[in-house]
Design a protein around this motif. Structure first.
Motif: not given
Length: 67
Positions: A23-35, A48-50
């Motif tokens: 979940l950490v990795a997925e959230c970081e990826l989504i954050a990186k790709l978020a416009m 951070l929470h995960y």
């Protein structure tokens, strides 16, 4: 039987730890790709929470292995 049950508990905890790390990795990826800045911040906070949950779970797993 106790050892088998104890091993199962550790295995369950290890599975939860792995899930939190994923979940950490997925959230970081989504954050990186978020416009959108708001979504980026949301996913960074979730990561951070995960990460905190994973750190706590890692400590528990280590303690169980030492026991």
């Amino acid at each position: 039987l106790v050892a088998v049950r104890g091993r199962r508990v550790v295995t369950d905890l290890e599975a939860k730890l792995e899930r939190f790390e994923t979940l950490v990795a997925e959230c970081e990826l989504i954050a990186k790709l978020a416009m959108d800045e708001a979504k980026r911040e949301l996913y960074l906070r979730l990561a951070l929470h995960y990460r905190e949950l994973a750190d706590d779970m890692r400590k528990i797993v280590t303690t169980k292995h030492a026991a």
